[in-house]
Design a protein around this motif. Sequence first.
Motif, PDB file in Angstrom:
ATOM      1  N   GLN A  29       0.867  -1.130  -0.095  1.00  0.00           N
ATOM      2  CA  GLN A  29       0.016  -0.023   0.225  1.00  0.00           C
ATOM      3  C   GLN A  29       0.843   1.302  -0.148  1.00  0.00           C
ATOM      4  OE1 GLN A  29       0.319  -2.292   2.228  1.00  0.00           O
ATOM      5  NE2 GLN A  29       0.347  -1.006   4.524  1.00  0.00           N
ATOM      6  N   MET A  30       2.293   1.115   0.191  1.00  0.00           N
ATOM      7  CA  MET A  30       2.971   2.238   0.077  1.00  0.00           C
ATOM      8  C   MET A  30       3.511   2.562  -1.293  1.00  0.00           C
ATOM      9  SD  MET A  30       3.803   2.866   3.603  1.00  0.00           S
ATOM     10  CE  MET A  30       5.119   3.799   3.611  1.00  0.00           C
ATOM     11  N   GLN A 292       0.227   6.502   8.464  1.00  0.00           N
ATOM     12  CA  GLN A 292      -0.688   6.442   7.744  1.00  0.00           C
ATOM     13  C   GLN A 292      -1.112   5.167   7.269  1.00  0.00           C
ATOM     14  OE1 GLN A 292      -1.305   9.398   4.697  1.00  0.00           O
ATOM     15  NE2 GLN A 292      -2.937   8.450   3.743  1.00  0.00           N
ATOM     16  N   ASN A 293       0.101   4.335   6.833  1.00  0.00           N
ATOM     17  CA  ASN A 293      -0.168   3.199   6.242  1.00  0.00           C
ATOM     18  C   ASN A 293       0.285   1.964   6.697  1.00  0.00           C
ATOM     19  OD1 ASN A 293      -0.782   4.095   3.106  1.00  0.00           O
ATOM     20  ND2 ASN A 293       0.796   5.422   3.797  1.00  0.00           N
TER      21      ASN A 293
END
Length: 492
Positions: A29-30, A292-293
């Motif tokens: 997701q990064m 956030q991730n």
Amino acid sequence: MSDDLHKVAAAFRATMPAGAHVSVFRIDQMDRVGIPVMQANLILPDEPATIGYGYGFTPIEAEVSALGELCEEVHVGRHVAAAPRTLGSYAALSRRKAVVDPLTLCLAAGSDYEPEMELPWIEARRWPSGEAVLVPREWVAAYPYQLGEKPRLITPITNGLGAGFDLEHAIGHGIMEALQRDGNVVAYRALDQGRVIDPGQPADEQVRGLLEHLRGLGIKVKVKLAATDFGMTNLYVVGDDTGAPVAPIQVTACGEAVHPDRNRALRKALLEFCGSRARKAATHGPIPLLRQNLPSEYVERQLAVAMLDEEEPRALDAMVEWMGQDAAALRDRLSGSVFSERERHDLSSLPTVAPEAVSASARRLEFLTEQLASEGLGILYVDCSPPAGGVRVVKVIVPGLEIETMSYHRIGWRGVRRLRDRGDPLILDRSAQGAARVRLRPEDEARAGGPAWFDAALADRTVGRLYPMYRETGTFSAQLVLAARRGEAVPA
């Protein structure tokens, strides 16, 4: 197949120390590529996590890869801590035991090693004979902290680790990693030779689709040739991200692979390139992006226990400087080396074997052994397997293969010969300011074309601001330093 991989993942996880916490989560997701990338973490009190990274076309492939890498690092560290040590010098021990000569292990140019120097040694085995042979302990450790003492001759690195369900698979894995590093040691990054490989239309449908997908994202992938030594294709994959990287450092991503089957080398290098993009963002990305991730429990714990005093100062300073650059600035740094193109070859022109000839681990190891023996090189391995059985973990050492020339100035006779053959000014025939004598046995010095001096000062200037391409800092370290310099309070 999926059920088998789930069993492999469970077996790797089951070897972790009792009472330790193991977490596995996705980090892709990064990135915006979409290839599954996993991070496996062993959590012990008051220590940064030991981390393994993995990637694949499916989540379970990535999980197995991450847990396998974690197994390698954990069990090698535990073996180094527990294995009996023999103290003594090569000169003394070699009169009564089989001992590997450190002059064959790619010492740093100018090293103060002498045969009378007392060192701690650990037992290894020759493959395939099984003969016991002593190797310096620091060549077995994956990281300096695993030694529990200051290394005398080198900085321990992960090169040569292997894991699997049989010894042949683990040793073969370790050999191919050592070959991969040896093949590109003076041929890429700051010394990139600009040899681009046209993959054509790869036979592997997944590889073909991934290449098209990356192009559609604005990532200009380049497959590059490191070497064809030992009759094997040694590739690395880079990609100029002209789109919108999540973190600027993703512009510097690289995937590497060597394999008897050139198509497998391409597949692995391309997947590792995608894994590198996510890993670099998850390791060195801005702290708000990490929070956030990634799982908050992991992020806050790592921020709190980061061991900045364990970092190599040169690497930390260089990585912090990188963190202040945008993607355009980093791309500009790589334009004359990593992204260069001076010649082009078709993948179909590179050496290969039929996939079925090396599909079984025993047959693959037999091939690797024969190829190394054809150039007079033998294989040593340290069996670091966990005691419960079922999973095998090794550290492979191949005297004569090379590593870390441009970072730590380590070079042997093959490196001297390669640089001499292309007339590289890094190798001198006589002493000069800034140059250090390459430490070799007389017979290896003769194979290299005579005495040689490595221009370490020129090497450092050549690497310049590309040093983080060679030695990365630990998880979050550079961002913590950068935040401190900005006066930001971290962790929150």
